[in-house]
Design an enzyme around this catalytic site. Structure first.
Site, PDB file in Angstrom:
ATOM      1  N   LYS A  57      -4.739  16.746  15.470  1.00 38.58           N
ATOM      2  CA  LYS A  57      -4.477  16.463  14.059  1.00 38.58           C
ATOM      3  C   LYS A  57      -4.245  17.785  13.333  1.00 38.58           C
ATOM      4  CE  LYS A  57      -7.615  15.195  10.771  1.00 38.58           C
ATOM      5  NZ  LYS A  57      -7.385  15.805   9.450  1.00 38.58           N
TER       6      LYS A  57
ATOM      7  N   ASP B  57      -1.486  15.141   9.231  1.00 42.07           N
ATOM      8  CA  ASP B  57      -2.343  14.527   8.200  1.00 42.07           C
ATOM      9  C   ASP B  57      -2.032  15.147   6.838  1.00 42.07           C
ATOM     10  OD1 ASP B  57      -4.317  13.052   6.983  1.00 42.07           O
ATOM     11  OD2 ASP B  57      -5.982  14.267   7.747  1.00 42.07           O
TER      12      ASP B  57
ATOM     13  N   LYS C 158      -1.389  13.396   3.996  1.00 42.96           N
ATOM     14  CA  LYS C 158      -1.890  12.566   2.883  1.00 42.96           C
ATOM     15  C   LYS C 158      -0.913  12.595   1.705  1.00 42.96           C
ATOM     16  CE  LYS C 158      -6.830  12.660   4.034  1.00 42.96           C
ATOM     17  NZ  LYS C 158      -6.942  13.580   5.167  1.00 42.96           N
TER      18      LYS C 158
ATOM     19  N   ASP D  63       3.114  10.794  -3.966  1.00 42.88           N
ATOM     20  CA  ASP D  63       4.045  11.305  -4.977  1.00 42.88           C
ATOM     21  C   ASP D  63       4.973  10.164  -5.362  1.00 42.88           C
ATOM     22  OD1 ASP D  63       5.703  13.066  -6.552  1.00 42.88           O
ATOM     23  OD2 ASP D  63       5.055  14.724  -5.274  1.00 42.88           O
TER      24      ASP D  63
ATOM     25  N   THR E 286     -13.566   9.483   1.842  1.00 42.49           N
ATOM     26  CA  THR E 286     -15.020   9.309   1.959  1.00 42.49           C
ATOM     27  C   THR E 286     -15.785  10.333   1.123  1.00 42.49           C
ATOM     28  OG1 THR E 286     -14.973  10.617   3.967  1.00 42.49           O
ATOM     29  CG2 THR E 286     -14.991   8.232   4.239  1.00 42.49           C
TER      30      THR E 286
ATOM     31  N   ARG F  56     -15.200  19.176  14.042  1.00 48.13           N
ATOM     32  CA  ARG F  56     -16.269  20.140  14.260  1.00 48.13           C
ATOM     33  C   ARG F  56     -17.160  19.907  15.472  1.00 48.13           C
ATOM     34  NH1 ARG F  56     -17.814  19.796   8.113  1.00 48.13           N
ATOM     35  NH2 ARG F  56     -16.989  17.728   8.631  1.00 48.13           N
TER      36      ARG F  56
END
Ligand code: C5P
Length: 233
Positions: free
Chosen positions: A35, A62, A64, A67, A120, A213
């Site tokens: 990603k 990714d 996102k 617009d 989130t 991570r």
């Protein structure tokens, strides 16, 4: 995208493209894709996407996007030559934006459009502050935005592991569910259990597991990625 043999997409949240690429290369036998998020794409541009693909790994871009419809369609046209496997856009950009995005991806393109519903990082107070109906539970907003994405014929959405079952029931087996926020070690999860292991998410019906991570921050990223792959095998 056919269901990947290894559903793990490594989140390379780095601003240094050569460091990111070295990490992707090191763990490449144990992941199904990478990603590339805003941080790395802003730093490395289209070349980092091509470099990751040259390792034989599909890229989840990714971005996102959010617009006006014309601009989102233009952005998708601009990245089409990169042939990313997945691209994200915000469902809250509205039906016209989602439909323009759908129309901008040529039939037969390898790129699947994935909606982001509610980040989130937003809690109920933040949701209310941006103008969503505070009387509606968070899950209701997620369900509504996922439905909007499905109505616009996007291929799937990003969701938390706890939302998989409801979204699967609502949208059927072909709606791709892309799940971040996983923690491989149940011991790290504390009493609240607000995260799930990759295995649990897969068992609940996730299609793509986004893991950052727990691999990139591990003392031995290769061993961490391998252990996750084994847990899914
Ligand atoms: O937490 P971790 O490093 O595994 O996160 C991997 C990726 O998933 C990050 O790129 C982050 O943007 C995304 N993420 C998310 N929602 C979460 C947690 C992480 O979208 N709740």
């Amino acid at each position: 995208m056919a269901k990947a043999k290894n559903p793990v997409f490594l989140a390379l949240d780095r601003a240094n493209p050569s460091e990111a690429l070295a990490l992707a290369q090191a763990v490449s036998p144990h992941i199904g894709g990478v990603k590339v998020g805003l941080e790395l794409f802003c730093a490395g541009g289209p070349s980092i996407v091509r470099d990751v693909q040259a390792l034989g790994l599909p890229v989840f871009l990714d971005l996102k996007l959010h617009d006006i419809p014309n601009t989102v369609a233009g952005a998708l046209g601009a990245i089409a030559p990169l042939a990313p496997a997945l691209v994200t856009l915000h469902a809250s950009g509205g039906r016209a934006m989602l439909e323009a995005a759908r129309a901008a991806v040529a039939p037969g393109s390898p790129t699947q459009l994935i909606a982001v519903t509610i980040l989130t990082s937003l809690d109920e107070a933040a949701i209310e502050a941006v103008g969503f109906d505070p009387q509606r539970p968070l899950g209701g907003h997620v369900a509504r935005l996922a439905a909007l994405a499905a109505e616009a014929r996007l291929e799937g959405c990003v969701c938390s592991a706890f939302e998989i079952e409801a979204l699967r029931a609502a949208h059927g087996p072909d709606f791709l569910l892309v799940v971040p926020g996983l923690r491989p070690d149940a011991a790290d999860q504390g009493d609240q259990r607000r995260t799930m292991t990759p295995r649990e998410a897969l068992d609940r019906g996730a299609d793509v597991l986004v893991i950052g991570r727990p691999i990139t921050g591990a003392p031995d990223p290769q061993a961490a990625a391998q252990a996750i792959a084994r847990s899914l095998g």
